[in-house]
Enzyme design. Structure first.
Site, PDB file in Angstrom:
ATOM      1  N   LYS A  50       0.834  -1.207   0.000  1.00 23.76           N
ATOM      2  CA  LYS A  50       0.000   0.000   0.000  1.00 23.76           C
ATOM      3  C   LYS A  50       0.866   1.253   0.000  1.00 23.76           C
ATOM      4  O   LYS A  50       0.620   2.201  -0.754  1.00 23.76           O
ATOM      5  CB  LYS A  50      -0.935  -0.012   1.233  1.00 23.76           C
ATOM      6  CG  LYS A  50      -1.987  -1.116   1.184  1.00 23.76           C
ATOM      7  CD  LYS A  50      -2.768  -1.265   2.486  1.00 23.76           C
ATOM      8  CE  LYS A  50      -3.706  -2.468   2.405  1.00 23.76           C
ATOM      9  NZ  LYS A  50      -4.504  -2.701   3.617  1.00 23.76           N
ATOM     10  N   GLN A  94      -4.189  -1.299   9.775  1.00 24.71           N
ATOM     11  CA  GLN A  94      -4.226  -2.633   9.172  1.00 24.71           C
ATOM     12  C   GLN A  94      -4.821  -3.650  10.146  1.00 24.71           C
ATOM     13  O   GLN A  94      -4.469  -3.681  11.321  1.00 24.71           O
ATOM     14  CB  GLN A  94      -2.797  -3.048   8.761  1.00 24.71           C
ATOM     15  CG  GLN A  94      -2.707  -4.372   8.024  1.00 24.71           C
ATOM     16  CD  GLN A  94      -3.346  -4.346   6.639  1.00 24.71           C
ATOM     17  OE1 GLN A  94      -3.525  -3.282   6.029  1.00 24.71           O
ATOM     18  NE2 GLN A  94      -3.693  -5.508   6.128  1.00 24.71           N
ATOM     19  N   ASP A 117     -10.485   3.350   4.425  1.00 24.64           N
ATOM     20  CA  ASP A 117     -10.937   1.953   4.349  1.00 24.64           C
ATOM     21  C   ASP A 117     -12.447   1.849   4.165  1.00 24.64           C
ATOM     22  O   ASP A 117     -12.951   0.807   3.757  1.00 24.64           O
ATOM     23  CB  ASP A 117     -10.638   1.278   5.702  1.00 24.64           C
ATOM     24  CG  ASP A 117      -9.552   0.216   5.602  1.00 24.64           C
ATOM     25  OD1 ASP A 117      -9.270  -0.231   4.480  1.00 24.64           O
ATOM     26  OD2 ASP A 117      -9.014  -0.145   6.655  1.00 24.64           O
TER      27      ASP A 117
END
Ligand code: GUN
Length: 281
Positions: A50, A94, A117
């Site tokens: 990412k 994460q 997200d």
């Protein structure tokens, strides 16, 4: 006839090229911050990918690594710092998190405007009632790869196996928005093979290697494989590769839905930066 393999590579390349151009013409650099707690090997790889991708398209990207034994309150305090910091456009923590930390509390702590997200409950609610919201990355990637291949969604029977908050449930919301007839199946669903055989589009997101067998697939169905299992250093999806003999389209594993997730995260990060800074290109 074997199914067409829907590789992520060309789709991701197109998304990255488009975003690179748009970001290059902004008077500021969007900045996205990744938080990883501990050294889960898969998370190390995912977060690195990412960060690298964000930098490749011209964003500022930072990874903050907290120790495995971090307390929930220390992580919440760190998130608050990022929330307060006006230079920060996007925040991603994460998952999974170590067991002493309640992931629900953490997702709730992220400023919804910086939630790249799309997992903050406010954004989840906005998505379900049809308001503007960041689209959860993995489900958004599924829709994107179908659109890239001009695969019709409207009116189709979509079966999603798995009811997680990251994939199954938001995938249902996105397919519903595209006017599909959506079923969510899970470990307690009765006669799953029959449900699978009715599906025009089948999303497998349970993390059980090779779970979907060829005899569970409707001839000509479109198969989207989200599950990732590592066995003896090899990566397996939820869909038995032999199912390609029955399906019309199939995402490969690896190289299918995973890279799409990262690409959609970049899209969300770009959008979050525009919205938060009230900048209209
Ligand atoms: N872990 C696996 N997939 C994801 C994701 O999409 N977002 C976050 N934050 N963690 C993940």
């Amino acid at each position: 006839m074997a199914a067409h393999l829907m590789k992520a590579k060309p789709v991701v390349a197109a998304i990255k090229a488009d975003l690179s151009d748009k970001i290059a013409s902004l008077p500021f650099k969007p900045s996205v911050h990744f938080v990883r707690v501990g050294e889960d090997p898969a998370s190390v790889v995912y977060v690195k990918s990412k960060e690298t991708t964000a930098k490749e398209i011209g964003m500022d990207a930072y990874t903050h690594v907290l120790p495995e034994d971090s307390s929930e309150s220390s992580l919440l305090a760190f998130i608050d710092q990022l929330n307060q910091d006006d230079r920060v456009d996007g925040i991603l923590v994460q998952l999974p998190l170590p067991k002493q930390i309640d992931a629900d509390k953490v997702l709730l702590a992220i400023d919804p405007l910086k939630d790249v997200d799309g997992l903050h409950p406010l954004n989840v609610g906005r998505l379900w009632v049809g308001q503007d919201a960041p689209l959860p990355c993995t489900p958004a990637g599924l829709i994107k790869i179908l659109d890239f291949h001009n695969i019709d969604i409207q009116g189709k029977k979509v079966l999603i196996i798995g009811r997680s908050n990251i994939v199954g449930k938001p995938a249902a919301a996105l397919f519903l928005r595209r006017h599909a007839t959506v079923t969510i199946a899970h470990s307690r669903s009765r006669d799953l093979p029959s449900l699978c055989r009715e599906a025009d589009i089948l999303v497998a997101a349970i993390g059980q290697a090779g779970f979907v067998k060829p005899d569970m697939v409707k001839p000509g169905a479109v198969l989207l494989d989200v599950g990732v299992s590592r066995i003896d250093g090899k990566i397996f999806g939820d869909i038995d590769p032999q199912a390609a003999e029955v399906a019309s389209y199939l995402t490969p594993m690896p190289g299918g839905t995973g890279p799409m997730t990262v690409a959609m995260l970049m899209e969300n990060s770009y959008q979050a930066a525009l919205q938060r800074r009230k900048y209209v290109p």
